[in-house]
Design a protein around this motif. Structure first.
Motif, PDB file in Angstrom:
ATOM      1  N   TYR A   1       7.036  21.939  67.973  1.00  0.00           N
ATOM      2  CA  TYR A   1       5.845  22.748  67.744  1.00  0.00           C
ATOM      3  C   TYR A   1       6.194  24.226  67.695  1.00  0.00           C
ATOM      4  CZ  TYR A   1       3.491  18.494  69.333  1.00  0.00           C
ATOM      5  OH  TYR A   1       3.060  17.209  69.480  1.00  0.00           O
TER       6      TYR A   1
ATOM      7  N   SER B   1      -1.652  19.384  67.817  1.00  0.00           N
ATOM      8  CA  SER B   1      -0.793  20.564  67.891  1.00  0.00           C
ATOM      9  C   SER B   1      -0.931  21.299  69.206  1.00  0.00           C
ATOM     10  CB  SER B   1      -1.151  21.531  66.766  1.00  0.00           C
ATOM     11  OG  SER B   1      -2.457  22.041  66.974  1.00  0.00           O
TER      12      SER B   1
ATOM     13  N   TYR C   1       4.386  28.248  66.511  1.00  0.00           N
ATOM     14  CA  TYR C   1       3.100  28.933  66.309  1.00  0.00           C
ATOM     15  C   TYR C   1       3.333  30.408  65.991  1.00  0.00           C
ATOM     16  CZ  TYR C   1       1.961  24.973  69.400  1.00  0.00           C
ATOM     17  OH  TYR C   1       1.863  23.737  69.976  1.00  0.00           O
TER      18      TYR C   1
ATOM     19  N   VAL D   1       3.811  21.456  63.366  1.00  0.00           N
ATOM     20  CA  VAL D   1       4.107  20.388  64.325  1.00  0.00           C
ATOM     21  C   VAL D   1       5.460  19.745  64.050  1.00  0.00           C
ATOM     22  CG1 VAL D   1       1.675  19.946  64.772  1.00  0.00           C
ATOM     23  CG2 VAL D   1       2.865  18.617  63.023  1.00  0.00           C
TER      24      VAL D   1
ATOM     25  N   LYS E   1      -3.201  25.829  59.022  1.00  0.00           N
ATOM     26  CA  LYS E   1      -3.834  27.103  59.316  1.00  0.00           C
ATOM     27  C   LYS E   1      -4.409  27.107  60.727  1.00  0.00           C
ATOM     28  CE  LYS E   1      -5.188  27.807  54.505  1.00  0.00           C
ATOM     29  NZ  LYS E   1      -6.318  27.946  53.553  1.00  0.00           N
TER      30      LYS E   1
ATOM     31  N   LEU F   1      -4.510  32.654  66.805  1.00  0.00           N
ATOM     32  CA  LEU F   1      -3.570  31.803  66.089  1.00  0.00           C
ATOM     33  C   LEU F   1      -3.670  32.017  64.591  1.00  0.00           C
ATOM     34  CD1 LEU F   1      -1.476  29.490  66.334  1.00  0.00           C
ATOM     35  CD2 LEU F   1      -3.397  27.900  66.113  1.00  0.00           C
TER      36      LEU F   1
ATOM     37  N   TYR G   1       0.358  27.307  62.457  1.00  0.00           N
ATOM     38  CA  TYR G   1       1.180  26.530  63.361  1.00  0.00           C
ATOM     39  C   TYR G   1       1.892  25.419  62.580  1.00  0.00           C
ATOM     40  CZ  TYR G   1      -2.554  23.001  63.331  1.00  0.00           C
ATOM     41  OH  TYR G   1      -3.479  22.056  62.957  1.00  0.00           O
TER      42      TYR G   1
ATOM     43  N   TYR H   1       1.044  33.897  66.425  1.00  0.00           N
ATOM     44  CA  TYR H   1      -0.156  34.533  66.940  1.00  0.00           C
ATOM     45  C   TYR H   1      -0.092  36.021  66.625  1.00  0.00           C
ATOM     46  CZ  TYR H   1      -1.615  30.540  69.823  1.00  0.00           C
ATOM     47  OH  TYR H   1      -2.053  29.310  70.262  1.00  0.00           O
TER      48      TYR H   1
ATOM     49  N   GLN I   1      -3.030  23.530  70.157  1.00  0.00           N
ATOM     50  CA  GLN I   1      -3.227  24.960  69.977  1.00  0.00           C
ATOM     51  C   GLN I   1      -3.861  25.554  71.223  1.00  0.00           C
ATOM     52  OE1 GLN I   1      -5.610  25.612  66.463  1.00  0.00           O
ATOM     53  NE2 GLN I   1      -4.830  23.710  65.610  1.00  0.00           N
ATOM     54  N   LEU I   2      -3.434  26.738  71.549  1.00  0.00           N
ATOM     55  CA  LEU I   2      -4.000  27.434  72.689  1.00  0.00           C
ATOM     56  C   LEU I   2      -5.004  28.475  72.233  1.00  0.00           C
ATOM     57  CD1 LEU I   2      -0.883  28.042  74.973  1.00  0.00           C
ATOM     58  CD2 LEU I   2      -2.642  26.282  75.178  1.00  0.00           C
TER      59      LEU I   2
END
Lengths: 113, 116
Positions: free
Chosen positions: A31, B101, A33, A50, A57, A45, A48, A35, B103-104
């Motif tokens: 994973y 995923s 990401y 996986v 998105k 965010l 991202y 930000y 997500q945070l």
């Protein structure tokens, strides 16, 4: 133990220019990401991934693009930079996003003038 | 629509005393909560987490409490040390966000100053 490495640390862009923010991790995390953090705000965010070849998105994707050709790398592309993209950008990776949280890079401070 | 709220932008505490940082959330789907610590010019660092099946988790000087009915969590630091001075972010995720995923969603952060 490099963790998550982001380059460059600082950059000034002119309106309309393009650039790629680089992010690489050496922890074999699936994973990853991107930000952004605006002054006085939480992290939002952008995109991202996986796993290699899979991206999606996040909350604020407009004006950005990503790719994930390898597990290690997750570059963020800015096309036609705008002043609203002035921000600090953080890349992060995680093994499961849960128990161990994310590992963040040290950030890229971008100013668009 | 802010789903994770940290209503105190700043907090000052004397060294050796308890620091209590608060966080509220609105999305009842959140089932995992985390606290991050951030120093200037650095990325956030994971501090401690808690699953929604628990109401307390401890790690050394740091304890996180979760009150699901109130949709509220708090981070206690005891005793506070000058090196704890940083911005603390509360974050939350839910299992079904974005195809697994995790997500945070982050709050805006609380700047903690521990005074020697």
């Amino acid at each position: 133990n490099a963790g998550v490495t982001q380059t460059p640390k600082f950059r000034i862009l002119k309106i309309g220019q393009s650039m790629t923010l680089q992010c690489t991790q050496d922890m074999n995390h699936n994973y990853m990401y991107w930000y952004r953090q605006d002054p006085g705000m939480g992290l939002k965010l952008i995109y991202y991934s996986v796993g290699a070849g899979i991206t999606d998105k996040g909350e604020v994707p407009n004006g950005y693009n990503v790719s994930r050709s390898t597990t290690e790398d997750f570059p963020l592309r800015l096309e036609l930079a705008a002043p609203s993209q002035t921000s600090v950008y953080f890349c992060a990776s995680s093994i499961d996003g849960r128990s161990y949280g994310y590992t963040f890079g040290s950030g890229t401070r971008l100013t668009v003038v | 629509d802010q789903q994770v709220k940290q209503n105190s932008p700043s907090l000052s505490v004397q060294e050796g005393r308890i620091s209590i940082l608060n966080c509220d959330y609105t999305n009842s789907m959140f089932d995992y909560f985390l606290w991050y610590k951030k120093y200037p010019a650095e990325g956030p660092t994971f501090l401690i987490s808690i699953s929604s099946i628990k109401d307390k988790n401890e790690d050394g000087r740091f304890t996180v409490f979760l009150n699901k009915s109130a949709k509220h969590l708090s981070l206690h630091i005891v005793p506070s040390q000058p090196g704890d001075s940083a911005v603390y972010f509360c974050a939350a995720s839910h299992t079904y966000s974005g195809a697994g995923s995790y997500q945070l969603t982050f709050g805006k952060g609380t700047k903690l100053s521990v005074i020697p």
